[in-house]
Design a protein around this motif. Structure first.
Motif, PDB file in Angstrom:
ATOM      1  N   GLY A   1       0.801  -1.218   0.000  1.00  9.63           N
ATOM      2  CA  GLY A   1       0.000   0.000   0.000  1.00  9.63           C
ATOM      3  C   GLY A   1       0.834   1.268   0.000  1.00  9.63           C
ATOM      4  N   LEU A   2       2.098   1.156  -0.396  1.00  7.67           N
ATOM      5  CA  LEU A   2       2.974   2.321  -0.465  1.00  7.67           C
ATOM      6  C   LEU A   2       2.994   2.873  -1.891  1.00  7.67           C
ATOM      7  CD1 LEU A   2       5.978   0.842   1.588  1.00  7.67           C
ATOM      8  CD2 LEU A   2       4.197   2.388   2.425  1.00  7.67           C
ATOM      9  N   ASP A   3       3.500   4.081  -2.046  1.00  5.14           N
ATOM     10  CA  ASP A   3       3.538   4.745  -3.353  1.00  5.14           C
ATOM     11  C   ASP A   3       4.647   4.147  -4.218  1.00  5.14           C
ATOM     12  OD1 ASP A   3       3.494   6.391  -5.514  1.00  5.14           O
ATOM     13  OD2 ASP A   3       4.105   8.215  -4.437  1.00  5.14           O
ATOM     14  N   PRO A   4       4.297   3.430  -5.297  1.00  3.62           N
ATOM     15  CA  PRO A   4       5.332   2.824  -6.153  1.00  3.62           C
ATOM     16  C   PRO A   4       6.151   3.856  -6.919  1.00  3.62           C
ATOM     17  CG  PRO A   4       3.169   2.527  -7.133  1.00  3.62           C
ATOM     18  CD  PRO A   4       2.932   3.115  -5.771  1.00  3.62           C
ATOM     19  N   GLU A   5       5.643   5.095  -7.003  1.00  2.00           N
ATOM     20  CA  GLU A   5       6.356   6.134  -7.745  1.00  2.00           C
ATOM     21  C   GLU A   5       7.712   6.459  -7.111  1.00  2.00           C
ATOM     22  OE1 GLU A   5       5.525   7.704 -10.653  1.00  2.00           O
ATOM     23  OE2 GLU A   5       3.935   6.193 -10.778  1.00  2.00           O
ATOM     24  N   VAL A   6       7.841   6.252  -5.792  1.00  2.15           N
ATOM     25  CA  VAL A   6       9.108   6.592  -5.131  1.00  2.15           C
ATOM     26  C   VAL A   6      10.076   5.407  -5.122  1.00  2.15           C
ATOM     27  CG1 VAL A   6       8.074   8.363  -3.674  1.00  2.15           C
ATOM     28  CG2 VAL A   6       8.205   6.011  -2.833  1.00  2.15           C
ATOM     29  N   ALA A   7       9.699   4.307  -5.753  1.00  2.00           N
ATOM     30  CA  ALA A   7      10.572   3.126  -5.771  1.00  2.00           C
ATOM     31  C   ALA A   7      11.921   3.445  -6.416  1.00  2.00           C
ATOM     32  CB  ALA A   7       9.891   1.970  -6.508  1.00  2.00           C
ATOM     33  N   ILE A   8      11.947   4.331  -7.425  1.00  5.24           N
ATOM     34  CA  ILE A   8      13.197   4.671  -8.105  1.00  5.24           C
ATOM     35  C   ILE A   8      14.172   5.336  -7.135  1.00  5.24           C
ATOM     36  CG2 ILE A   8      12.288   6.896  -8.923  1.00  5.24           C
ATOM     37  CD1 ILE A   8      14.768   4.666 -10.835  1.00  5.24           C
ATOM     38  N   LEU A   9      13.627   6.163  -6.226  1.00  2.01           N
ATOM     39  CA  LEU A   9      14.467   6.826  -5.227  1.00  2.01           C
ATOM     40  C   LEU A   9      15.116   5.779  -4.310  1.00  2.01           C
ATOM     41  CD1 LEU A   9      13.380   9.929  -3.136  1.00  2.01           C
ATOM     42  CD2 LEU A   9      14.613   8.031  -2.085  1.00  2.01           C
ATOM     43  N   TYR A  10      14.302   4.828  -3.859  1.00  2.00           N
ATOM     44  CA  TYR A  10      14.820   3.786  -2.977  1.00  2.00           C
ATOM     45  C   TYR A  10      15.781   2.863  -3.729  1.00  2.00           C
ATOM     46  CZ  TYR A  10      11.676   5.144   0.786  1.00  2.00           C
ATOM     47  OH  TYR A  10      11.048   5.832   1.793  1.00  2.00           O
ATOM     48  N   GLY A  11      15.509   2.648  -5.011  1.00  2.00           N
ATOM     49  CA  GLY A  11      16.412   1.840  -5.824  1.00  2.00           C
ATOM     50  C   GLY A  11      17.781   2.483  -5.930  1.00  2.00           C
ATOM     51  N   GLN A  12      17.797   3.810  -6.158  1.00  2.00           N
ATOM     52  CA  GLN A  12      19.073   4.540  -6.225  1.00  2.00           C
ATOM     53  C   GLN A  12      19.817   4.431  -4.907  1.00  2.00           C
ATOM     54  OE1 GLN A  12      20.613   6.200  -8.612  1.00  2.00           O
ATOM     55  NE2 GLN A  12      19.109   6.669 -10.169  1.00  2.00           N
ATOM     56  N   ALA A  13      19.095   4.611  -3.796  1.00  2.00           N
ATOM     57  CA  ALA A  13      19.723   4.576  -2.479  1.00  2.00           C
ATOM     58  C   ALA A  13      20.291   3.192  -2.173  1.00  2.00           C
ATOM     59  CB  ALA A  13      18.697   4.970  -1.405  1.00  2.00           C
ATOM     60  N   LEU A  14      19.534   2.167  -2.507  1.00  2.00           N
ATOM     61  CA  LEU A  14      19.963   0.797  -2.217  1.00  2.00           C
ATOM     62  C   LEU A  14      21.175   0.402  -3.047  1.00  2.00           C
ATOM     63  CD1 LEU A  14      19.650  -1.955  -0.931  1.00  2.00           C
ATOM     64  CD2 LEU A  14      17.806  -2.465  -2.543  1.00  2.00           C
ATOM     65  N   VAL A  15      21.126   0.656  -4.357  1.00  2.00           N
ATOM     66  CA  VAL A  15      22.238   0.292  -5.238  1.00  2.00           C
ATOM     67  C   VAL A  15      23.483   1.090  -4.876  1.00  2.00           C
ATOM     68  CG1 VAL A  15      23.071   0.339  -7.628  1.00  2.00           C
ATOM     69  CG2 VAL A  15      20.769  -0.500  -7.125  1.00  2.00           C
ATOM     70  N   GLY A  16      23.303   2.369  -4.554  1.00  2.00           N
ATOM     71  CA  GLY A  16      24.443   3.192  -4.147  1.00  2.00           C
ATOM     72  C   GLY A  16      25.104   2.657  -2.892  1.00  2.00           C
ATOM     73  N   MET A  17      24.287   2.256  -1.922  1.00  2.00           N
ATOM     74  CA  MET A  17      24.808   1.716  -0.663  1.00  2.00           C
ATOM     75  C   MET A  17      25.601   0.428  -0.908  1.00  2.00           C
ATOM     76  SD  MET A  17      22.652   0.640   2.743  1.00  2.00           S
ATOM     77  CE  MET A  17      21.656  -0.579   1.870  1.00  2.00           C
ATOM     78  N   VAL A  18      25.036  -0.455  -1.699  1.00  2.00           N
ATOM     79  CA  VAL A  18      25.694  -1.733  -1.979  1.00  2.00           C
ATOM     80  C   VAL A  18      26.997  -1.510  -2.750  1.00  2.00           C
ATOM     81  CG1 VAL A  18      25.501  -3.941  -3.197  1.00  2.00           C
ATOM     82  CG2 VAL A  18      23.532  -3.033  -1.939  1.00  2.00           C
ATOM     83  N   SER A  19      26.966  -0.620  -3.725  1.00  2.00           N
ATOM     84  CA  SER A  19      28.137  -0.350  -4.551  1.00  2.00           C
ATOM     85  C   SER A  19      29.285   0.228  -3.728  1.00  2.00           C
ATOM     86  CB  SER A  19      27.773   0.615  -5.680  1.00  2.00           C
ATOM     87  OG  SER A  19      28.922   1.019  -6.383  1.00  2.00           O
TER      88      SER A  19
END
Length: 212
Positions: free
Chosen positions: A144-162
């Motif tokens: 039930g969360l806003d899927p539009e902000v998934a790209i922001l979380y994707g950037q944050a997650l990939v950046g952290m892992v990298s």
């Protein structure tokens, strides 16, 4: 009489030069590497390198393209199946395994982009961001969360892992399984829900045991 060593075919010579070039670029960087050293290690003359690749830039482009393709395939496969958390765990483990087993390739990819080179580690990370964002978007919708902000979380997650992978390149401690568990602990549970002794999911732990 000793055995006469057969001459390499053109394809075999090309593969040898790519392998040696990969080592030299990893050790010295693009600027520090020279056609002279690559030719010397391959026991050939400089014109042979120029004949196959046109120069240092051409050889470097082939090396980078191969590493990009290899790592992209590894990450894409890791993200392709399983529950959302398992996919993320698999991708983190896959990247750390690549750092561990293909250190030369990773060193080359994380260095600065050479002028005229249109492929880079950043390009690959952007691909990963798209894939991770798609996974997160579906997970967000289910919660039930806003899927539009998934790209922001994707950037944050990939950046952290990298960034963590680049740090681990030099440290190599703790073990990759522990590093992956802590990364997923942060990205999955959040700072407010962190576990003191995080572990990987049973699925990913079983996969790692099978590979030992």
């Amino acid at each position: 009489m000793g055995m006469v060593r057969q001459r390499m075919t053109g394809k075999e010579r090309r593969e040898q030069l790519i392998s040696i070039g990969r080592q030299v670029f990893a050790e010295r960087g693009f600027e520090g590497a020279s056609v002279e050293e690559i030719a010397a290690r391959a026991a050939v003359s400089k014109p042979v390198v120029y004949e196959h690749f046109g120069g240092k830039e051409g050889l470097y482009a082939v090396v980078v393209d191969r590493e990009m393709l290899r790592l992209e395939q590894i990450i894409t496969q890791a993200l392709s199946q399983g529950r959302s958390r398992v996919r993320i765990e698999q991708a983190v483990i896959a990247l750390l395994t690549y750092v561990e087993e293909e250190t030369d390739g990773f060193l080359i990819l994380v260095r600065d982009l050479v002028p005229g080179q249109d492929q880079s580690y950043a390009t690959l990370l952007n691909t990963a961001v798209g894939q991770v964002s798609h996974i997160l978007g579906r997970s967000f919708e289910n919660q039930g969360l806003d899927p539009e902000v998934a790209i922001l979380y994707g950037q944050a997650l990939v950046g952290m892992v990298s960034m963590t992978a680049q740090w681990w390149l030099d440290e190599r401690q703790p073990a990759k399984e522990v590093v992956a568990a802590h990364i997923v602990n942060l990205c999955w549970n959040g700072l407010a829900g962190m576990k003191s002794h995080p572990t990987l999911s049973d699925e990913v732990t079983a996969q790692l045991e099978e590979k030992k």
